[in-house]
Design a protein around this motif. Structure first.
Motif, PDB file in Angstrom:
ATOM      1  N   ARG A  71      -8.857 -31.388  11.274  1.00 24.55           N
ATOM      2  CA  ARG A  71      -8.515 -30.432  10.475  1.00 24.55           C
ATOM      3  C   ARG A  71      -7.436 -31.848   9.536  1.00 24.55           C
ATOM      4  O   ARG A  71      -7.329 -33.167   9.704  1.00 24.55           O
ATOM      5  N   TYR A  72      -7.186 -31.307   8.412  1.00 27.67           N
ATOM      6  CA  TYR A  72      -5.787 -31.837   7.630  1.00 27.67           C
ATOM      7  C   TYR A  72      -4.714 -31.828   8.252  1.00 27.67           C
ATOM      8  O   TYR A  72      -4.531 -30.353   8.286  1.00 27.67           O
TER       9      TYR A  72
ATOM     10  N   ARG B 210     -17.293 -32.268   5.035  1.00 27.82           N
ATOM     11  CA  ARG B 210     -16.550 -30.616   4.906  1.00 27.82           C
ATOM     12  C   ARG B 210     -15.812 -30.202   5.088  1.00 27.82           C
ATOM     13  O   ARG B 210     -15.437 -29.183   5.490  1.00 27.82           O
ATOM     14  N   ASP B 211     -15.139 -31.152   5.273  1.00 27.71           N
ATOM     15  CA  ASP B 211     -13.395 -30.097   5.613  1.00 27.71           C
ATOM     16  C   ASP B 211     -12.557 -29.841   4.345  1.00 27.71           C
ATOM     17  O   ASP B 211     -11.046 -29.127   4.726  1.00 27.71           O
ATOM     18  N   GLU B 212     -13.249 -30.534   3.516  1.00 29.16           N
ATOM     19  CA  GLU B 212     -12.039 -29.968   2.276  1.00 29.16           C
ATOM     20  C   GLU B 212     -12.995 -28.969   1.441  1.00 29.16           C
ATOM     21  O   GLU B 212     -13.491 -27.884   1.812  1.00 29.16           O
ATOM     22  N   ALA B 213     -11.863 -28.138   0.487  1.00 31.81           N
ATOM     23  CA  ALA B 213     -11.790 -26.677   0.212  1.00 31.81           C
ATOM     24  C   ALA B 213     -13.995 -26.740  -1.268  1.00 31.81           C
ATOM     25  O   ALA B 213     -14.023 -25.805  -0.813  1.00 31.81           O
ATOM     26  N   ASP B 214     -13.059 -27.879  -1.695  1.00 32.74           N
ATOM     27  CA  ASP B 214     -13.680 -27.321  -3.069  1.00 32.74           C
ATOM     28  C   ASP B 214     -15.170 -28.778  -3.169  1.00 32.74           C
ATOM     29  O   ASP B 214     -14.789 -30.065  -3.376  1.00 32.74           O
TER      30      ASP B 214
ATOM     31  N   ASP C 262     -16.751 -30.200  -5.113  1.00 31.77           N
ATOM     32  CA  ASP C 262     -17.103 -30.179  -6.986  1.00 31.77           C
ATOM     33  C   ASP C 262     -16.036 -31.051  -7.116  1.00 31.77           C
ATOM     34  O   ASP C 262     -16.215 -31.807  -7.912  1.00 31.77           O
ATOM     35  N   MET C 263     -15.460 -31.522  -6.093  1.00 34.51           N
ATOM     36  CA  MET C 263     -14.065 -32.609  -6.153  1.00 34.51           C
ATOM     37  C   MET C 263     -14.454 -33.415  -5.670  1.00 34.51           C
ATOM     38  O   MET C 263     -15.667 -33.429  -4.186  1.00 34.51           O
ATOM     39  N   PRO C 264     -15.329 -34.615  -5.860  1.00 28.32           N
ATOM     40  CA  PRO C 264     -15.620 -35.726  -5.818  1.00 28.32           C
ATOM     41  C   PRO C 264     -14.782 -36.574  -4.432  1.00 28.32           C
ATOM     42  O   PRO C 264     -13.683 -36.348  -4.228  1.00 28.32           O
ATOM     43  N   VAL C 265     -15.442 -37.462  -3.714  1.00 25.64           N
ATOM     44  CA  VAL C 265     -14.621 -38.590  -2.819  1.00 25.64           C
ATOM     45  C   VAL C 265     -14.881 -39.865  -3.347  1.00 25.64           C
ATOM     46  O   VAL C 265     -15.733 -40.274  -4.023  1.00 25.64           O
ATOM     47  N   VAL C 266     -13.728 -40.530  -3.327  1.00 24.71           N
ATOM     48  CA  VAL C 266     -13.779 -41.457  -3.941  1.00 24.71           C
ATOM     49  C   VAL C 266     -13.418 -42.776  -3.399  1.00 24.71           C
ATOM     50  O   VAL C 266     -12.148 -42.947  -2.083  1.00 24.71           O
ATOM     51  N   SER C 267     -14.303 -43.828  -2.767  1.00 20.90           N
ATOM     52  CA  SER C 267     -13.733 -45.093  -1.595  1.00 20.90           C
ATOM     53  C   SER C 267     -13.822 -46.206  -1.717  1.00 20.90           C
ATOM     54  O   SER C 267     -14.681 -46.548  -3.049  1.00 20.90           O
TER      55      SER C 267
ATOM     56  N   LEU D 157     -10.474 -47.298   2.217  1.00 20.41           N
ATOM     57  CA  LEU D 157     -10.312 -46.253   1.794  1.00 20.41           C
ATOM     58  C   LEU D 157     -11.151 -45.102   1.033  1.00 20.41           C
ATOM     59  O   LEU D 157     -11.586 -44.976   0.257  1.00 20.41           O
ATOM     60  N   THR D 158     -10.733 -43.659   1.872  1.00 16.22           N
ATOM     61  CA  THR D 158     -11.580 -42.487   0.490  1.00 16.22           C
ATOM     62  C   THR D 158     -10.071 -41.372  -0.051  1.00 16.22           C
ATOM     63  O   THR D 158      -8.929 -41.258   1.064  1.00 16.22           O
ATOM     64  N   MET D 159     -10.056 -41.022  -1.253  1.00 16.03           N
ATOM     65  CA  MET D 159      -9.569 -40.224  -1.596  1.00 16.03           C
ATOM     66  C   MET D 159      -9.627 -39.090  -1.833  1.00 16.03           C
ATOM     67  O   MET D 159     -11.296 -38.812  -2.421  1.00 16.03           O
ATOM     68  N   ARG D 160      -9.495 -38.043  -1.200  1.00 15.86           N
ATOM     69  CA  ARG D 160     -10.154 -36.585  -1.495  1.00 15.86           C
ATOM     70  C   ARG D 160      -8.645 -35.750  -2.534  1.00 15.86           C
ATOM     71  O   ARG D 160      -7.611 -36.148  -1.824  1.00 15.86           O
ATOM     72  N   VAL D 161      -9.227 -34.481  -2.794  1.00 15.51           N
ATOM     73  CA  VAL D 161      -8.687 -32.967  -2.680  1.00 15.51           C
ATOM     74  C   VAL D 161      -9.141 -32.358  -1.385  1.00 15.51           C
ATOM     75  O   VAL D 161     -10.229 -32.080  -1.128  1.00 15.51           O
ATOM     76  N   VAL D 162      -8.151 -31.879  -0.833  1.00 13.59           N
ATOM     77  CA  VAL D 162      -8.170 -31.172   0.195  1.00 13.59           C
ATOM     78  C   VAL D 162      -8.521 -29.714   0.635  1.00 13.59           C
ATOM     79  O   VAL D 162      -8.875 -28.317   0.764  1.00 13.59           O
ATOM     80  N   ASP D 163      -7.513 -29.282  -1.051  1.00 13.22           N
ATOM     81  CA  ASP D 163      -7.620 -27.962  -1.277  1.00 13.22           C
ATOM     82  C   ASP D 163      -7.162 -27.092  -2.030  1.00 13.22           C
ATOM     83  O   ASP D 163      -7.279 -27.934  -3.056  1.00 13.22           O
TER      84      ASP D 163
END
Ligand code: MD3
Ligand code: FE
Length: 200
Positions: free
Chosen positions: A68-69, A120-124, A126-131, A194-200
């Motif tokens: 989890r986050y 798939r622990d992120e809420a949305d 439609d938000m990308p992940v950047v590595s 590094l992976t950047m993510r929008v979480v919630d």
């Protein structure tokens, strides 16, 4: 700037030059000093071969309770801020107006790997992940949204940036192996992703 697409994953080879890569490694020394790398344990009690930590409002953790986050490192400290240099990459390539809330830092030794999984622990979605890849090159494998389907592989090299959006956002993916000593960026070899993510 050339761009390749592998099963919907966009890779920008050599997006960061060597000077930028070295500066980012220095930024990550501060992150790791504030939030030490740890070997996550899966819910089944197995230790992952990758060591990791995070920066930002949330970090990704895994222990016997599952993954989890969390707003804090397993040792209790808040996560350090995401380095500005990494945020700049996000804003250059993500195509979205939001800032990432988590920068997950994966460290691979010569023998580390990451099994096929979905993020798939992120809420949305439609938000990308950047590595961002740094150090030794790694064989990255990406399939489709169904486990066990056909896959394609590509080597990710130091300075490469990958963008996971659209159809690829829920693709199964993993790291099969790292080519030890293929880069001189890190003094003790190994690979950082590094992976950047929008979480919630
Ligand atoms: C495709 N990391 O941290 S980065 C992960 O190199 C992870 O450490 C790998 O998979 C690494 O979850 C691969 C490229 C990547 C990251 C996230 C994705 C590919 C992705 C999310 C969806 C699809
Ligand atoms: Fe992943």
């Amino acid at each position: 700037m050339t761009e390749i697409t592998v099963n919907g994953v966009r890779v920008l080879p050599g997006f960061l030059d060597e000077g930028e890569q070295r500066a980012l490694v220095e930024d990550l020394r501060a992150v790791v000093a504030a939030a030490p790398l740890f070997h996550p344990v899966t819910a089944r009690g197995k230790s992952m071969s990758v060591r990791l930590t995070s920066a930002g409002d949330y970090g990704w953790v895994s222990d016997r309770r599952g993954y989890r986050y969390e707003a804090r490192h397993p040792q209790g400290m808040p996560w350090p801020p995401i380095p500005e240099r990494a945020l700049r990459v996000w804003h250059q390539v993500s195509g979205v107006g939001r800032a990432p809330q988590c920068c997950l830092v994966n460290f691979y030794s010569d023998t580390a790997r990451m099994g096929m999984h979905q993020d798939r622990d992120e809420a949305d979605f439609d938000m990308p992940v950047v590595s961002i890849s740094l150090g030794d090159e790694a064989l990255f494998r990406v399939g489709g949204v169904v486990r066990g389907g056909p896959t394609k592989s590509v080597w990710l090299r130091s300075g490469d940036v990958a963008i996971l959006s659209g159809e690829a956002r829920l693709a199964f993916h993993g790291i099969d192996r790292v080519k030890a000593g293929s880069s001189t960026l890190l003094p003790k070899r190994g690979r950082i992703n590094l992976t950047m993510r929008v979480v919630d």
